[in-house]
Design a protein around this motif. Structure first.
Motif, PDB file in Angstrom:
ATOM      1  N   GLU A  25       0.809  -1.221   0.000  1.00 57.46           N
ATOM      2  CA  GLU A  25       0.000   0.000   0.000  1.00 57.46           C
ATOM      3  C   GLU A  25       0.845   1.274   0.000  1.00 57.46           C
ATOM      4  O   GLU A  25       0.338   2.348  -0.339  1.00 57.46           O
ATOM      5  N   PRO A  30      -9.518 -11.499   1.863  1.00 53.04           N
ATOM      6  CA  PRO A  30     -10.212 -10.309   2.380  1.00 53.04           C
ATOM      7  C   PRO A  30      -9.539  -9.004   1.989  1.00 53.04           C
ATOM      8  O   PRO A  30     -10.216  -7.974   1.831  1.00 53.04           O
ATOM      9  N   TYR A  31      -8.227  -9.029   1.801  1.00 55.66           N
ATOM     10  CA  TYR A  31      -7.517  -7.809   1.418  1.00 55.66           C
ATOM     11  C   TYR A  31      -7.867  -7.359   0.004  1.00 55.66           C
ATOM     12  O   TYR A  31      -7.666  -6.187  -0.340  1.00 55.66           O
ATOM     13  N   HIS A  45     -10.605  -6.772  -1.036  1.00 56.73           N
ATOM     14  CA  HIS A  45     -11.709  -5.820  -0.899  1.00 56.73           C
ATOM     15  C   HIS A  45     -11.276  -4.506  -0.248  1.00 56.73           C
ATOM     16  O   HIS A  45     -12.007  -3.508  -0.332  1.00 56.73           O
ATOM     17  N   THR A  46     -10.120  -4.510   0.390  1.00 61.32           N
ATOM     18  CA  THR A  46      -9.738  -3.335   1.181  1.00 61.32           C
ATOM     19  C   THR A  46      -8.392  -2.724   0.800  1.00 61.32           C
ATOM     20  O   THR A  46      -8.104  -1.607   1.218  1.00 61.32           O
ATOM     21  N   LYS A  65      -5.382  -0.722  -0.457  1.00 62.29           N
ATOM     22  CA  LYS A  65      -5.279   0.621  -1.019  1.00 62.29           C
ATOM     23  C   LYS A  65      -4.190   0.627  -2.085  1.00 62.29           C
ATOM     24  O   LYS A  65      -2.998   0.737  -1.789  1.00 62.29           O
TER      25      LYS A  65
END
Length: 234
Positions: free
Chosen positions: A164, A194-195, A197-198, A200
């Motif tokens: 990120e 899950p990452y 979806h999140t 950056k």
């Protein structure tokens, strides 16, 4: 003495030049000095030198713009020398300044199998490299080392944090992040999914990572269909 050793190295390389192979590899590594010697031959020469010369002789001063093949020999030597981890990391640090393309970077990473014996020392070594905006191939080195040696559940969280923070402007950094994303998914699917979806990350690199996942033979047909739905449109 070092000049004599380099003459031997260059003569051995010149005797193994394959012009057709050179023409092919020049298309893949534009702007990188190439002689046109196949990697297995270069590695074999490096192994021969390790049996023939001392450490000081093998670490002769490289010219300002060495060929890919001479760099690969040096990379193999650094990886195979019988030195402690502290000295090897110092040699790696110096060698990083010569990285001038994806091929030498990636082949060097693959040679550093000593990382399996000293994962903590290597991971601490590569951590600052992830955000070195002045040296894109330092970042590429950290990324490739990660996907080769650190794609396990223990490192997923910290690797995502590093991803990120990376400047993906440079093409080979952009591709390195995408490749790392795909490897994390394939090797640590439950923890990494899950990452997706999140995380950056700029859309171009994120979508390239999804493409790399779908190109892999590891995900199922159903998983690839799901990954396709995650593509960003912006």
């Amino acid at each position: 003495m070092s000049d004599d050793i380099r003459k031997v190295v260059l003569q051995d390389l010149e005797e193994n030049i394959d012009l057709k192979y050179k023409a092919f590899t020049k298309k893949l590594s534009k702007g990188v000095p190439l002689l046109g010697v196949r990697n297995p031959i270069v590695r074999s020469l490096a192994q021969k030198y390790l049996k023939t010369y001392s450490k000081d002789e093998l670490l002769y001063k490289l010219p300002q713009d060495p060929s890919y093949e001479e760099l690969l020999i040096r990379g193999v030597v650094i990886a195979k020398l019988k030195v402690d981890i502290k000295e090897r990391l110092e040699l790696i640090k110096d060698f990083l300044t010569y990285l001038n393309g994806w091929a030498i970077c990636d082949c060097f990473c693959a040679s550093l199998k000593d990382c399996k014996k000293h994962p903590q020392e290597y991971y601490e070594f590569i951590n600052p490299l992830f955000t070195d905006k002045a040296h894109p191939f330092y970042v590429r080195f950290a990324l490739v080392m990660s996907l080769v040696y650190f794609c396990s559940d223990d490192y997923v969280d910290s690797l995502v944090n590093f991803i990120e923070e990376i400047d993906t402007t440079h093409y080979y950094v952009h591709m390195g992040v995408a490749w790392l994303m795909a490897t994390l998914y394939c090797k640590c699917k439950d923890k990494f999914t899950p990452y997706l979806h999140t995380i950056k990350l700029d859309s171009k690199t994120y979508n390239k990572g999804l493409t790399k996942i779908r190109e892999s033979l590891i995900p199922t047909k159903e998983e690839k269909a799901y990954i396709k739905t995650l593509k960003r449109q912006d």
